[in-house]
Design an enzyme around this catalytic site. Structure first.
Site, PDB file in Angstrom:
ATOM      1  N   LYS A 169       0.861  -1.187   0.000  1.00  0.00           N
ATOM      2  CA  LYS A 169       0.000   0.000   0.000  1.00  0.00           C
ATOM      3  C   LYS A 169       0.895   1.234   0.000  1.00  0.00           C
ATOM      4  O   LYS A 169       1.510   1.577   1.013  1.00  0.00           O
ATOM      5  CB  LYS A 169      -0.911   0.016   1.242  1.00  0.00           C
ATOM      6  CG  LYS A 169      -1.994   1.074   1.113  1.00  0.00           C
ATOM      7  CD  LYS A 169      -2.410   1.700   2.420  1.00  0.00           C
ATOM      8  CE  LYS A 169      -1.452   2.710   2.970  1.00  0.00           C
ATOM      9  NZ  LYS A 169      -1.210   3.897   2.122  1.00  0.00           N
ATOM     10  N   GLU A 245      10.704   0.946   9.838  1.00  0.00           N
ATOM     11  CA  GLU A 245      11.687   1.988   9.485  1.00  0.00           C
ATOM     12  C   GLU A 245      11.009   3.325   9.738  1.00  0.00           C
ATOM     13  O   GLU A 245      10.179   3.765   8.947  1.00  0.00           O
ATOM     14  CB  GLU A 245      12.088   1.865   8.012  1.00  0.00           C
ATOM     15  CG  GLU A 245      12.841   0.592   7.668  1.00  0.00           C
ATOM     16  CD  GLU A 245      14.241   0.551   8.246  1.00  0.00           C
ATOM     17  OE1 GLU A 245      14.680   1.551   8.853  1.00  0.00           O
ATOM     18  OE2 GLU A 245      14.892  -0.507   8.123  1.00  0.00           O
ATOM     19  N   CYS A 279      14.484  10.633   5.993  1.00  0.00           N
ATOM     20  CA  CYS A 279      14.458  10.164   7.385  1.00  0.00           C
ATOM     21  C   CYS A 279      15.842  10.195   8.013  1.00  0.00           C
ATOM     22  O   CYS A 279      16.004  10.473   9.191  1.00  0.00           O
ATOM     23  CB  CYS A 279      13.899   8.749   7.424  1.00  0.00           C
ATOM     24  SG  CYS A 279      14.803   7.645   6.346  1.00  0.00           S
ATOM     25  N   GLU A 372      11.190  16.206  13.857  1.00  0.00           N
ATOM     26  CA  GLU A 372      11.745  16.022  12.520  1.00  0.00           C
ATOM     27  C   GLU A 372      11.295  17.203  11.654  1.00  0.00           C
ATOM     28  O   GLU A 372      10.099  17.462  11.565  1.00  0.00           O
ATOM     29  CB  GLU A 372      11.124  14.718  11.984  1.00  0.00           C
ATOM     30  CG  GLU A 372      11.966  13.948  11.065  1.00  0.00           C
ATOM     31  CD  GLU A 372      11.285  12.642  10.657  1.00  0.00           C
ATOM     32  OE1 GLU A 372      10.099  12.406  10.956  1.00  0.00           O
ATOM     33  OE2 GLU A 372      11.962  11.850   9.999  1.00  0.00           O
TER      34      GLU A 372
HETATM   35  P1  NAD Z   1       3.253   8.459   7.508  1.00  0.00           P
HETATM   36  O1  NAD Z   1       3.538   7.616   8.691  1.00  0.00           O
HETATM   37  O2  NAD Z   1       2.229   9.524   7.646  1.00  0.00           O
HETATM   38  O3  NAD Z   1       2.787   7.571   6.281  1.00  0.00           O
HETATM   39  C1  NAD Z   1       3.515   6.455   5.864  1.00  0.00           C
HETATM   40  C2  NAD Z   1       2.569   5.438   5.286  1.00  0.00           C
HETATM   41  O4  NAD Z   1       1.665   5.027   6.312  1.00  0.00           O
HETATM   42  C3  NAD Z   1       1.700   5.964   4.142  1.00  0.00           C
HETATM   43  O5  NAD Z   1       1.515   4.936   3.201  1.00  0.00           O
HETATM   44  C4  NAD Z   1       0.380   6.271   4.826  1.00  0.00           C
HETATM   45  O6  NAD Z   1      -0.723   6.184   3.962  1.00  0.00           O
HETATM   46  C5  NAD Z   1       0.328   5.167   5.862  1.00  0.00           C
HETATM   47  N1  NAD Z   1      -0.508   5.465   7.022  1.00  0.00           N
HETATM   48  C6  NAD Z   1      -0.733   6.658   7.606  1.00  0.00           C
HETATM   49  N2  NAD Z   1      -1.579   6.504   8.646  1.00  0.00           N
HETATM   50  C7  NAD Z   1      -1.884   5.189   8.718  1.00  0.00           C
HETATM   51  C8  NAD Z   1      -2.707   4.405   9.584  1.00  0.00           C
HETATM   52  N3  NAD Z   1      -3.377   4.948  10.583  1.00  0.00           N
HETATM   53  N4  NAD Z   1      -2.772   3.071   9.359  1.00  0.00           N
HETATM   54  C9  NAD Z   1      -2.083   2.502   8.352  1.00  0.00           C
HETATM   55  N5  NAD Z   1      -1.297   3.190   7.497  1.00  0.00           N
HETATM   56  C10 NAD Z   1      -1.206   4.525   7.677  1.00  0.00           C
HETATM   57  O7  NAD Z   1       4.657   9.042   7.044  1.00  0.00           O
HETATM   58  P2  NAD Z   1       4.964   9.957   5.791  1.00  0.00           P
HETATM   59  O8  NAD Z   1       4.605  11.354   6.155  1.00  0.00           O
HETATM   60  O9  NAD Z   1       4.392   9.382   4.540  1.00  0.00           O
HETATM   61  O10 NAD Z   1       6.539   9.783   5.664  1.00  0.00           O
HETATM   62  C11 NAD Z   1       7.428  10.534   6.384  1.00  0.00           C
HETATM   63  C12 NAD Z   1       7.930   9.759   7.586  1.00  0.00           C
HETATM   64  O11 NAD Z   1       8.520   8.533   7.156  1.00  0.00           O
HETATM   65  C13 NAD Z   1       9.013  10.506   8.307  1.00  0.00           C
HETATM   66  O12 NAD Z   1       8.827  10.367   9.693  1.00  0.00           O
HETATM   67  C14 NAD Z   1      10.281   9.766   7.868  1.00  0.00           C
HETATM   68  O13 NAD Z   1      11.343   9.886   8.775  1.00  0.00           O
HETATM   69  C15 NAD Z   1       9.790   8.377   7.752  1.00  0.00           C
HETATM   70  N6  NAD Z   1      10.683   7.584   6.885  1.00  0.00           N
HETATM   71  C16 NAD Z   1      11.494   6.665   7.461  1.00  0.00           C
HETATM   72  C17 NAD Z   1      12.376   5.936   6.679  1.00  0.00           C
HETATM   73  C18 NAD Z   1      13.306   4.922   7.289  1.00  0.00           C
HETATM   74  O14 NAD Z   1      13.832   4.106   6.537  1.00  0.00           O
HETATM   75  N7  NAD Z   1      13.527   4.926   8.592  1.00  0.00           N
HETATM   76  C19 NAD Z   1      12.417   6.152   5.300  1.00  0.00           C
HETATM   77  C20 NAD Z   1      11.570   7.100   4.741  1.00  0.00           C
HETATM   78  C21 NAD Z   1      10.697   7.806   5.558  1.00  0.00           C
END
Ligand code: NAD
Length: 469
Positions: A169, A245, A279, A372
């Site tokens: 997803k 992650e 990230c 962040e």
């Molecule tokens: P997010 O957590 O809002 O969303 C990530 C994913 O989760 C998306 O597909 C979103 O649709 C889904 N999601 C959101 N709420 C959900 C729920 N309640 N239930 C199930 N799925 C849900 O994060 P974002 O804003 O898309 O991405 C940025 C974040 O990701 C930052 O915190 C960044 O540090 C982190 N990130 C981490 C890594 C790593 O490898 N550690 C890599 C890239 C990004």
């Protein structure tokens, strides 16, 4: 451009759709199926069925298909990069870099798929022989973010290399890159049901299903710490195997014995990658007293040369991903200024654009110290001693990456050991490699992606077998 979801080898539309926008122009790019729980259940069932064959296919055959897919990606680089820039905003050259990174990772993971090892042990009981083997865990669900919309979904193909099947997803802001991966998988002859992509606007219902369904044996999630915690709680009832992650708050430490030019070079290479939306990017710049002013001056001179605009033009920074991202950057900067930070560079840009912001005299009372940023902001803090620097660097609930510059070998060893982070860059900010385990300490995550042993083992169960003589 693929704009339908992909379930069981079929392109699937939906009764409802949602719009995806170009973050630079704000114009609609495509309407994407807004699928629900029933569709996700179908995808899980398809992945389950496909697992029966894919998991026992000779590893070399699976590997060949993945290598074929990687080669297709290389061939279609220009077309894929344009799609990535259109839906995510990053400059075209960066989009190509992200995709080629993915190609390398995929080829490497495919090869490692032929080298999944167990071991034979010498049992103390002479009546038994013992071996331990690794087997694919089963159906994997993957939930991925928007910041690397091609690379992060592609990383989850480690599951396929290990013999698992996938339901992915992608993020609602950037689903098209994942649909292009489905297109490439189909082209490479990856059997139906092995890789499925479910798209939806509101991730909650489908996300909950992917985290709780009893057939799903593993959840791999890349995104925010808050959502990661939620998914861990959801998965607890079925004791889901997880890789998380999550977010970061990574420090860069510049000591007085650093090569300052190299430190500034490294700082800029990572800070402005993906417009600061990484990230493992630099969130806190900690600089020793005696080189503080010189560091800020060099940063100012360099930052002034950075351009922002459409990712299709020759610019360094594209737009931020959405309104919320821009609001967050402005909130953090305003809070810092209200609490005493001095803006060296700070100008407002139109739409989702955001040019480099440089703040000096930042302190640990500011929200920007803990949160962040995910934007092109350099906030520079001051430290006096090595002990101060380490204490400050570790003063965060996150522990993804940390970087530092020093020419002292003994200091390098001491500081590298003392930093609480999964990844440490010593005199470099380029510490990422598919051959190294990538993942965070503390609230930055659980498990690792990449790494010679960790990469595919993450998608395997271990089985101990005892043979009677
Ligand atoms: P997010 O957590 O809002 O969303 C990530 C994913 O989760 C998306 O597909 C979103 O649709 C889904 N999601 C959101 N709420 C959900 C729920 N309640 N239930 C199930 N799925 C849900 O994060 P974002 O804003 O898309 O991405 C940025 C974040 O990701 C930052 O915190 C960044 O540090 C982190 N990130 C981490 C890594 C790593 O490898 N550690 C890599 C890239 C990004």
């Amino acid at each position: 451009m693929r704009t339908k979801a992909y379930i069981d080898g079929k392109w699937v539309g939906g009764k409802k759709t949602f719009k995806v926008f170009d973050p630079y122009s704000g114009k609609e790019i495509a309407k994407i199926p807004d699928l629900g729980v029933q569709d996700a259940k179908r995808a899980i069932a398809a992945a389950h069925k496909a697992f029966a064959k894919w998991s026992v296919m000779p590893a070399q055959e699976r590997s060949d298909k993945l290598v074929k897919m990687a080669c297709q990606i290389e061939k279609r680089l220009d077309e894929l990069a344009r799609i990535l820039t259109l839906e995510q905003g990053k400059p075209l050259e960066e989009a190509k870099f992200e995709i080629l990174w993915g190609v390398k990772a995929m080829k490497w993971m495919a090869e490692e798929g032929c080298r999944i090892h167990g071991y034979a042990s010498c049992d103390p009981d002479p009546d038994r022989s013992a071996i331990s083997i690794r087997q694919p865990v089963g159906v994997v669900s993957a939930i991925t973010p928007w910041n690397f919309p091609f690379y992060v979904p592609l990383k989850t193909f480690a599951a396929l290399a290990a013999g698992c099947t996938l339901v992915l997803k992608p993020a609602e802001d950037t689903p098209i890159c994942s649909l292009m991966l489905a297109d490439l998988a189909e082209e490479a002859g990856i059997p139906k049901g092995v890789f499925n992509v479910i798209t939806c606007k509101d991730p909650r219902a489908v996300g909950n299903l992917l985290a709780t369904h009893p057939i799903v044996k593993k959840v791999t999630f890349t995104g925010s710490t808050e959502v990661g915690k939620h998914l861990l709680k959801m998965g607890a009832d079925t004791i889901k195997n997880t890789t998380m992650e999550l977010g970061g708050n990574c420090p860069l430490l510049v000591f007085d014995d650093a090569d300052l030019d190299k430190a500034v070079e490294g700082a800029f290479n990572l800070k402005f990658l993906n417009n600061g939306q990484c990230c493992n990017g630099l969130n806190r710049f900690l600089v020793q007293d005696s080189v503080y002013d010189a560091f800020v001056k060099k940063c100012e001179a360099r930052a002034k040369k950075i351009t922002c605009g459409s990712g299709f033009k020759k610019v360094n920074l594209g737009p931020l991903i959405n309104e919320n991202a821009k609001k967050k950057v402005i909130r953090l900067v305003n809070d810092a200024v209200a609490k005493g930070a001095k803006p060296v560079l700070y100008s407002q840009e139109k739409g989702l654009l955001c040019s480099p912001i440089l703040l000096r005299d930042a302190n640990t009372k500011m929200a920007i110290w803990r949160e962040e940023i995910f934007g092109p902001v350099i906030a520079v803090y001051r430290f006096k001693t090595e002990e101060d620097a380490i204490r400050m660097a570790n003063d965060t609930r996150y522990g993804l990456a940390a970087y530092f510059y020093s020419e002292g070998m003994k200091r390098c060893m001491r500081v590298a050991r003392a930093l609480e982070a999964g990844i440490v860059g010593v005199n470099t900010t380029n510490a990422y490699s598919i051959t190294l385990p990538f993942g965070g300490w503390k609230e930055s995550g659980i498990g690792r992606e990449g790494g010679i042993v960790e990469s595919l083992n993450a998608y395997c169960e271990l089985k101990a077998i005892s043979f009677a003589r």
